[in-house]
Scaffold this motif. Structure first.
Motif, short mmCIF file in Angstrom:
data_model
loop_
_atom_site.label_atom_id
_atom_site.label_comp_id
_atom_site.label_asym_id
_atom_site.label_seq_id
_atom_site.Cartn_x
_atom_site.Cartn_y
_atom_site.Cartn_z
N LEU A 47 -46.07 -31.74 -87.80
CA LEU A 47 -47.06 -30.85 -87.84
C LEU A 47 -46.75 -29.59 -88.61
CD1 LEU A 47 -48.92 -30.60 -84.13
CD2 LEU A 47 -49.97 -31.50 -86.40
N LEU A 48 -45.83 -28.83 -88.46
CA LEU A 48 -45.33 -28.01 -89.10
C LEU A 48 -43.93 -27.23 -88.96
CD1 LEU A 48 -45.38 -25.69 -86.52
CD2 LEU A 48 -47.77 -25.35 -86.98
N LYS A 49 -43.36 -26.52 -89.51
CA LYS A 49 -41.96 -26.18 -89.42
C LYS A 49 -41.77 -24.61 -89.58
CE LYS A 49 -41.18 -27.58 -94.09
NZ LYS A 49 -42.27 -28.01 -94.59
N TYR A 50 -40.71 -23.97 -88.90
CA TYR A 50 -40.29 -22.75 -89.20
C TYR A 50 -38.96 -22.87 -89.79
CZ TYR A 50 -38.48 -17.98 -89.21
OH TYR A 50 -37.77 -16.84 -89.59
N LEU A 51 -38.76 -22.66 -91.05
CA LEU A 51 -37.23 -22.53 -91.73
C LEU A 51 -36.59 -21.31 -91.84
CD1 LEU A 51 -37.59 -25.58 -93.90
CD2 LEU A 51 -36.93 -25.60 -91.70
N SER A 52 -37.59 -20.30 -92.47
CA SER A 52 -37.40 -18.83 -92.62
C SER A 52 -38.76 -18.49 -93.25
CB SER A 52 -36.33 -18.79 -93.55
OG SER A 52 -36.90 -19.21 -95.09
N VAL A 57 -46.68 -19.71 -88.94
CA VAL A 57 -46.49 -20.81 -89.85
C VAL A 57 -47.88 -21.37 -89.73
CG1 VAL A 57 -45.34 -22.91 -90.22
CG2 VAL A 57 -44.02 -20.99 -89.41
N LYS A 58 -48.43 -21.91 -90.98
CA LYS A 58 -49.59 -22.82 -90.72
C LYS A 58 -49.12 -24.43 -91.03
CE LYS A 58 -52.83 -19.17 -91.82
NZ LYS A 58 -53.24 -19.06 -90.36
N GLY A 59 -49.73 -25.17 -90.17
CA GLY A 59 -49.56 -26.64 -90.53
C GLY A 59 -50.79 -27.42 -90.91
N PHE A 63 -53.47 -26.57 -87.32
CA PHE A 63 -52.71 -26.05 -86.35
C PHE A 63 -51.67 -24.93 -87.00
CE2 PHE A 63 -52.96 -28.53 -82.57
CZ PHE A 63 -53.39 -29.70 -82.73
N GLU A 64 -51.32 -23.96 -85.97
CA GLU A 64 -50.37 -22.84 -86.43
C GLU A 64 -49.40 -22.61 -85.52
OE1 GLU A 64 -52.99 -19.60 -87.34
OE2 GLU A 64 -52.80 -18.79 -85.64
N ALA A 65 -48.31 -21.94 -85.68
CA ALA A 65 -47.32 -21.62 -84.67
C ALA A 65 -46.82 -20.37 -85.16
CB ALA A 65 -46.22 -22.53 -84.63
N GLU A 66 -46.45 -19.57 -84.10
CA GLU A 66 -45.58 -18.27 -84.38
C GLU A 66 -44.40 -18.19 -83.76
OE1 GLU A 66 -47.80 -14.70 -83.40
OE2 GLU A 66 -46.64 -13.69 -84.88
N PHE A 67 -43.05 -18.06 -84.58
CA PHE A 67 -41.85 -17.93 -83.91
C PHE A 67 -41.75 -16.71 -83.56
CE2 PHE A 67 -37.52 -17.93 -83.61
CZ PHE A 67 -36.71 -17.40 -84.56
N ASN A 68 -41.02 -16.30 -82.40
CA ASN A 68 -40.78 -14.94 -81.83
C ASN A 68 -39.29 -14.93 -81.33
OD1 ASN A 68 -40.66 -12.75 -79.83
ND2 ASN A 68 -42.76 -12.64 -79.66
N LYS A 69 -38.60 -14.56 -82.33
CA LYS A 69 -37.31 -14.62 -81.95
C LYS A 69 -36.70 -13.97 -80.54
CE LYS A 69 -32.73 -13.85 -84.32
NZ LYS A 69 -31.85 -13.45 -85.47
N SER A 70 -37.49 -12.52 -80.22
CA SER A 70 -36.96 -12.01 -79.13
C SER A 70 -37.36 -12.61 -77.92
CB SER A 70 -37.77 -10.44 -79.25
OG SER A 70 -38.97 -10.62 -78.92
N GLN A 71 -38.45 -13.47 -77.96
CA GLN A 71 -38.76 -14.18 -76.68
C GLN A 71 -38.45 -15.65 -76.95
OE1 GLN A 71 -42.99 -13.56 -75.77
NE2 GLN A 71 -42.95 -11.55 -75.83
N THR A 72 -37.71 -15.80 -77.70
CA THR A 72 -37.26 -17.52 -78.28
C THR A 72 -38.27 -18.45 -77.89
OG1 THR A 72 -36.11 -17.71 -75.76
CG2 THR A 72 -34.79 -16.68 -77.67
N SER A 73 -39.65 -18.32 -78.36
CA SER A 73 -40.58 -18.83 -78.12
C SER A 73 -41.15 -19.46 -79.73
CB SER A 73 -41.63 -18.31 -77.51
OG SER A 73 -42.27 -16.96 -78.29
N PHE A 74 -41.91 -20.46 -79.62
CA PHE A 74 -42.40 -21.29 -80.89
C PHE A 74 -43.75 -21.62 -80.26
CE2 PHE A 74 -42.74 -21.92 -85.02
CZ PHE A 74 -42.55 -23.36 -85.36
N HIS A 75 -45.02 -21.07 -80.16
CA HIS A 75 -46.15 -21.50 -79.31
C HIS A 75 -46.90 -22.16 -80.49
CE1 HIS A 75 -44.20 -19.93 -75.85
NE2 HIS A 75 -45.12 -18.66 -75.74
N LEU A 76 -47.73 -23.06 -79.93
CA LEU A 76 -48.68 -23.79 -81.00
C LEU A 76 -49.93 -23.41 -80.79
CD1 LEU A 76 -48.70 -26.11 -83.40
CD2 LEU A 76 -48.99 -27.63 -81.66
#
Lengths: 114, 111
Positions: A47-52, A57-59, A63-76
């Protein structure tokens, strides 16, 4: 060792309503994050990927997802679902390099109701 | 269509038997991965090959083995099959940035 937790095993949602699927991961090194969808009796589709880069991120299929490093999350998320979005969704993490093995969450089954 | 092909689509066999699952990666992809999907253990990584060499190993049983051939197709061999080996077996190959594309899977039923 890395692990991936998908907090909801099932999410019922009405057609045209928004949906959010939660994914949290644990890792001590850099991670590369993915969401896959599996329709009944089919394989896994990326569906989608976060590499950098940008954390939003849009897929495919809206669909889209957000990488949150401080919360170690990647919700879709998807703002408005269709009946055809009924499927199982898997969050996956590759640790150290994007081409390394994937560790998958347990999956979230989305049932879109008319 | 991901471009990754797997054969056969379905396989039914008896306990104690041996089977071979075949995978052809997308054109140009050098890495092949094998995963097992079962109801009790979810999706688990088994093994990875890169250009013919084993690159990484996961929770693959000793009864299972794999190889990647010079034309880059891969085979997963499962022997002394047990009922608990019944599962979907997926092959994936990785794109230029490392993202993995999955084949349609082989559904193995051990009776």
């Amino acid at each position: 060792a890395q692990s991936v937790t998908q907090l909801d095993s099932q999410v019922p949602v009405f057609e045209e309503a928004p949906v959010e699927l939660r994914c949290n991961y644990s890792s001590s090194v850099s991670v590369y994050l993915f969401w896959y969808v599996q329709y009944p009796n089919q394989g896994l589709q990326l569906l989608l990927k976060y590499l950098s880069g940008s954390t939003l991120v849009k897929g495919i299929n809206g669909f889209e997802a957000e990488f949150n490093k401080s919360q170690t999350s990647f919700h879709l998320r998807k703002p408005s679902v269709h009946i055809s979005d009924t499927a199982e969704y898997f969050c996956a993490v590759a640790q150290g390099a994007a081409g390394n093995k994937l560790t998958f969450g347990g999956g979230t089954r989305v049932l879109v109701k008319p | 269509d991901s471009g990754v092909t797997q054969t056969p689509k379905h396989l039914i066999t008896a306990t104690g038997q041996r089977v071979t699952l075949r995978c052809s990666p997308r054109s140009g992809d050098l890495s092949v991965y094998w995963y097992q999907q079962s109801l009790d253990q979810g999706l688990q990584f088994l093994i990875q090959y890169y250009n013919g060499e084993e690159r990484a190993k996961g929770n693959i049983l000793e009864r299972f083995s794999a190889q990647q051939f010079p034309d880059l197709h891969s085979e997963l061999n499962l022997s002394s099959l047990e009922l608990g080996d019944s599962a979907l077996y997926f092959c994936a190959s990785s794109g230029p940035r490392g993202e993995q594309y999955f084949g349609p899977g082989t559904r193995l039923t051990v009776t």
